[in-house]
Structures are given as structure tokens and as C-alpha cells.
Design a protein around this motif. Structure first.
Motif, PDB file in Angstrom:
ATOM      1  N   VAL A  40      61.098  17.272  11.093  1.00  0.00           N
ATOM      2  CA  VAL A  40      60.148  16.744  11.759  1.00  0.00           C
ATOM      3  C   VAL A  40      58.997  17.329  13.232  1.00  0.00           C
ATOM      4  O   VAL A  40      59.905  18.539  13.790  1.00  0.00           O
ATOM      5  CB  VAL A  40      61.267  15.876  12.992  1.00  0.00           C
ATOM      6  N   VAL A  41      57.779  17.311  13.644  1.00  0.00           N
ATOM      7  CA  VAL A  41      57.179  17.634  14.733  1.00  0.00           C
ATOM      8  C   VAL A  41      57.718  17.563  16.023  1.00  0.00           C
ATOM      9  O   VAL A  41      58.202  16.314  16.301  1.00  0.00           O
ATOM     10  CB  VAL A  41      55.864  17.532  14.657  1.00  0.00           C
ATOM     11  N   ASP A  49      54.386  15.132   5.746  1.00  0.00           N
ATOM     12  CA  ASP A  49      54.875  15.849   4.347  1.00  0.00           C
ATOM     13  C   ASP A  49      55.937  15.204   3.667  1.00  0.00           C
ATOM     14  O   ASP A  49      55.478  14.848   2.660  1.00  0.00           O
ATOM     15  CB  ASP A  49      54.924  17.086   3.855  1.00  0.00           C
ATOM     16  N   SER A  50      57.138  14.728   4.426  1.00  0.00           N
ATOM     17  CA  SER A  50      57.883  14.196   3.364  1.00  0.00           C
ATOM     18  C   SER A  50      57.611  12.620   3.001  1.00  0.00           C
ATOM     19  O   SER A  50      58.852  12.089   2.533  1.00  0.00           O
ATOM     20  CB  SER A  50      59.116  13.866   4.448  1.00  0.00           C
ATOM     21  N   SER A  68      64.706  13.199   6.535  1.00  0.00           N
ATOM     22  CA  SER A  68      64.037  12.673   7.414  1.00  0.00           C
ATOM     23  C   SER A  68      65.183  14.097   8.062  1.00  0.00           C
ATOM     24  O   SER A  68      66.059  14.085   8.083  1.00  0.00           O
ATOM     25  CB  SER A  68      63.956  11.512   8.388  1.00  0.00           C
ATOM     26  N   ARG A  69      64.538  15.304   9.242  1.00  0.00           N
ATOM     27  CA  ARG A  69      65.075  15.681  10.058  1.00  0.00           C
ATOM     28  C   ARG A  69      65.735  15.403  10.877  1.00  0.00           C
ATOM     29  O   ARG A  69      67.537  15.946  11.527  1.00  0.00           O
ATOM     30  CB  ARG A  69      64.320  16.966  10.304  1.00  0.00           C
ATOM     31  N   HIS A 117      58.606  13.037   8.880  1.00  0.00           N
ATOM     32  CA  HIS A 117      57.469  14.844   8.740  1.00  0.00           C
ATOM     33  C   HIS A 117      56.388  13.377   7.784  1.00  0.00           C
ATOM     34  O   HIS A 117      56.661  13.259   6.774  1.00  0.00           O
ATOM     35  CB  HIS A 117      57.835  15.899   8.545  1.00  0.00           C
ATOM     36  N   GLY A 166      60.641  18.409   5.044  1.00  0.00           N
ATOM     37  CA  GLY A 166      60.956  17.273   5.885  1.00  0.00           C
ATOM     38  C   GLY A 166      60.880  17.412   7.572  1.00  0.00           C
ATOM     39  O   GLY A 166      61.341  16.946   7.666  1.00  0.00           O
TER      40      GLY A 166
END
Length: 222
Positions: free
Chosen positions: A221-222, A165-166, A112-113, A163, A219
Motif C-alpha cells: 500500500v502506498v 496492483d492488488s 492488502s498490506r 494497492h 500488494g
């Protein structure tokens, strides 16, 4: 659904529930209650997520699961966020042969970012943040996948902590989306229905939303 068939949904099979970072037994209560009504036998496994890293939590969980490993009866798992990483860390070192299925909710399988950013100032208070960060040398990138359990992943379309994708993992049997954020996924009606369906059938419902997405090592994060 016919009344008799509804009674047989869960067949009294056991389900271990594991919360994520900063969680507790109460955040698992809606899921616990739902599965009980579905005639499963859920149990909430809890831990103090601050002041310790993932491997510290994994040692405690391993001590519990070693008493469960040899039974022929099915034992399922539903994990939220970092709870799935803890379970992966445990089963990586165990010869787990007991039948069962695993549903991972919003798991940071590739980090996780947000955890990476938070770990810069909170690492000493919460070492687990570094374990689940997107840093290439973080623990989450060194763990093998769980081969011994049929695995399904549910991700939230509004998750700002992990995210999409992660959340993917290479051995997943199915991966679906629900319209909610990171914590709401524990009690969202669609999420609960998909959990129950996967535990019964080893896949999610045909009508669930799916996307084809490669697991991202970053990963972001948006």
C-alpha cells in the motif's frame, strides 16, 4: 439518449450488491438507488464482517446463491473490497452456470498490506483481516478466479487501503481507474457510470482511464 432506449437500459435484470469489511446496507444505498434508476433490480446482501472469517461469510452467501444457480435469467454482481473475495470463495466451490456479469470495486485480489498490519493486533476480533492480508499463506492467495462470470474491475487512484496492483485478477475482461479513494468508489459518479456500462456491455467505456499493470503478490500500500 432516446427516452425508450433509456427505459430499456437495465431490462429489470437483478444485481446482487455485496459490501466490504466494516460495511453495511447503508453504504450500498447510493449504488442501490442508482441501479434502480437504471431499471435494474438490485438487492443488497449484507453480513456482519467482524468476529468471522471470509469462509464463514461465504457459507451464508452460498446458502442464498444455491437457490439462484439454476435460473436462465441473468444475475449480476457488484462487490466492494472484501465482498469480492467472499464471492470468489463461494463460486470456487459451485458449478455456477447462470449468465451474468461481475464488477469488482477496489478488490484486494492479492491482499492488502493494511489488512496484514491490522491483523497482528485485531485477528481475534476480525479474522477476515488475515484472510485478505498480503501474507503468502492468506486465503486470498489460495482462491481460484471466477471463470463463470465476465469480470470487470474498477480501482481508485487514491485508494490507501488496497494497492492498484492488488486489484487486478487474471481473468478480468477490463480494468479501469476512477479518481477517488477506497470507500468513495461506491458512490463516485464515474464509478457508477462505469458499473452500469459494464453490466450492459461486458466492458467499460472507451474513454475510461486504463493502465497496464501486473498483479502484485505483495500488494504494498502506498
Amino acid at each position: 439518449m432516446e427516452p425508450q432506449k433509456q427505459q430499456d437500459i437495465g431490462r429489470n435484470e437483478r444485481v446482487i450488491l455485496i459490501h466490504g469489511l466494516s460495511g453495511n446496507r447503508w453504504v450500498l444505498w447510493p449504488l442501490n438507488r442508482f441501479l434502480t434508476r437504471q431499471h435494474y433490480c438490485p438487492m443488497r446482501w449484507c453480513y456482519r464482517s467482524v468476529l468471522n472469517g471470509v469462509m464463514n461469510h461465504a457459507e451464508r452467501l452460498r446458502a442464498f446463491l444455491e437457490r439462484e444457480a439454476d435460473s436462465p435469467e441473468p444475475l449480476h454482481f457488484v462487490t466492494h473490497s472484501m465482498g469480492g473475495i467472499i464471492l470468489r470463495a463461494v463460486l470456487a466451490d459451485m458449478d455456477w452456470q447462470r449468465p451474468g456479469r461481475l464488477v469488482m470495486l477496489a478488490p484486494p485480489n492479492h491482499g492488502s498490506r493494511v489488512a496484514q498490519l491490522a491483523s497482528r493486533s485485531l485477528h481475534y476480533l476480525c479474522p477476515a483481516l488475515s484472510d485478505i492480508s498480503t501474507s503468502p499463506d492468506s486465503l486470498v492467495h489460495r482462491l481460484p478466479v471466477v471463470q463463470s462470470l465476465d469480470t470487470g474491475v474498477i480501482a481508485g487512484t487514491q485508494d490507501l487501503l488496497v494497492h492498484l496492483d492488488s486489484t487486478h485478477i487474471t481473468n478480468q475482461i477490463d480494468h479501469v481507474l476512477v479518481p477517488c479513494g477506497h470507500n468513495r468508489i461506491l458512490r463516485h459518479p464515474e464509478s457508477l457510470d462505469e458499473i452500469s456500462y459494464f453490466l450492459r456491455n461486458g466492458r467499460f467505456t472507451e474513454g475510461a482511464r486504463r493502465v497496464v499493470s501486473a498483479a502484485s503478490p505483495s500488494g504494498v500500500v502506498v
